[in-house]
Each structure stands twice: as structure tokens, then as C-alpha cells.
Design a protein around this motif. Structure first.
Motif, mmCIF file in Angstrom:
data_model
loop_
_atom_site.group_PDB
_atom_site.id
_atom_site.type_symbol
_atom_site.label_atom_id
_atom_site.label_comp_id
_atom_site.label_asym_id
_atom_site.label_seq_id
_atom_site.Cartn_x
_atom_site.Cartn_y
_atom_site.Cartn_z
ATOM 1 N N LEU A 53 0.812 -1.218 0.000
ATOM 2 C CA LEU A 53 0.000 0.000 0.000
ATOM 3 C C LEU A 53 0.846 1.269 0.000
ATOM 4 N N THR A 89 -6.074 -5.878 0.880
ATOM 5 C CA THR A 89 -4.924 -5.119 0.389
ATOM 6 C C THR A 89 -4.841 -5.170 -1.132
ATOM 7 N N ARG A 92 -7.437 -2.808 -2.481
ATOM 8 C CA ARG A 92 -7.088 -1.400 -2.213
ATOM 9 C C ARG A 92 -5.876 -0.946 -3.006
ATOM 10 N N ALA A 93 -4.979 -1.851 -3.345
ATOM 11 C CA ALA A 93 -3.731 -1.480 -4.023
ATOM 12 C C ALA A 93 -3.913 -1.276 -5.512
ATOM 13 N N SER A 105 -1.550 -6.181 -8.669
ATOM 14 C CA SER A 105 -2.663 -6.291 -7.726
ATOM 15 C C SER A 105 -3.821 -7.096 -8.314
#
Length: 131
Positions: A53, A89, A92-93, A105
Motif C-alpha cells: 500500500l 490489500t 485497495r492497491a 494487484s
């Protein structure tokens, strides 16, 4: 480990961190029960997801981290809580502006989808036959 990722700016320190990550991923993959008991799996997932992140993490490290997390998912070496953290993650990444990070990702998201709890083998992690 967080400090090591933070200072990995030169090629020498990046290669040292990459080697350390490879060893950590291998330990968790080969000895999942012990890694979970010692908290190694939880710490490794935390450090790696934090690095994913962080926008300042060098691309070679991101590649190693994403591949390592994918391997842990495919080998079912991490528990449900860590799997959930990795999945969040990965989602979100996903940056729309960075093609390479988008591909990394997205690959991790697909791995998360195909190795979900429904797909987990019904063996205890300590009962795997590595022969």
C-alpha cells in the motif's frame, strides 16, 4: 522488517530485503503451523501488505511481495484472517494510473478469488505430505 523495507533504496539493500523476504515466505510455506504459532505468518503478511500500500516501495520489492503472497495463498499456508487482509490489500492497491501495479494487484485479486476458503484442502496444515 518494516525498517528494512523503508530503507531499501539502493540496489544492494533491495537485494538483501528480497533475499530475506524469500526466506520468510519459504518458512511460512513449508512450516505453516509453526509459523502461525510463532506469529511469523501474521507479521509477514502485515509487513508485506503495508509495503504494497506504500507508494514509495520499489517495484522489484512489490513484485517479490505480490508473488510471495500469491504463493502463500495457493499453498494454503496462511489462515483466514491473513487471507482476508491480503484480499483487502489487493483490492485497495489497485491503482488505475499505474499499469504495472495494476497488473500485480489484479493478479493477487484473482489468486485470492480462486483460493478462497471454499477451495481450501481439508487437511490440517501440519498433515501435508511434502514428499
Amino acid at each position: 522488517a518494516n525498517a528494512a523495507l523503508a530503507v531499501a533504496t539502493s540496489s544492494r539493500s533491495i537485494s538483501e530485503v528480497v533475499k530475506s523476504l524469500h526466506v520468510a515466505f519459504l518458512l511460512v510455506e513449508k512450516y505453516p503451523k509453526q509459523a502461525e504459532m510463532l506469529g511469523l505468518a501474521t507479521r509477514l503478511v502485515h509487513v508485506c501488505t503495508t509495503a504494497v500500500l506504500r507508494r514509495s516501495t520499489p517495484l522489484p520489492l512489490l513484485s517479490v511481495i505480490v508473488r510471495g503472497l500469491g504463493t502463500l495463498l495457493m499453498s494454503f499456508s496462511v489462515g483466514g484472517a491473513q487471507r482476508a487482509v491480503i484480499t483487502r490489500t489487493a483490492v485497495r492497491a489497485y491503482p488505475e494510473s499505474d499499469t504495472v501495479m495494476s497488473l500485480l494487484s489484479l493478479g493477487l485479486v484473482v489468486t485470492c478469488m480462486y483460493t478462497g476458503e471454499d477451495e481450501a484442502p481439508h487437511l490440517d496444515a501440519g498433515e501435508r505430505d511434502d514428499d
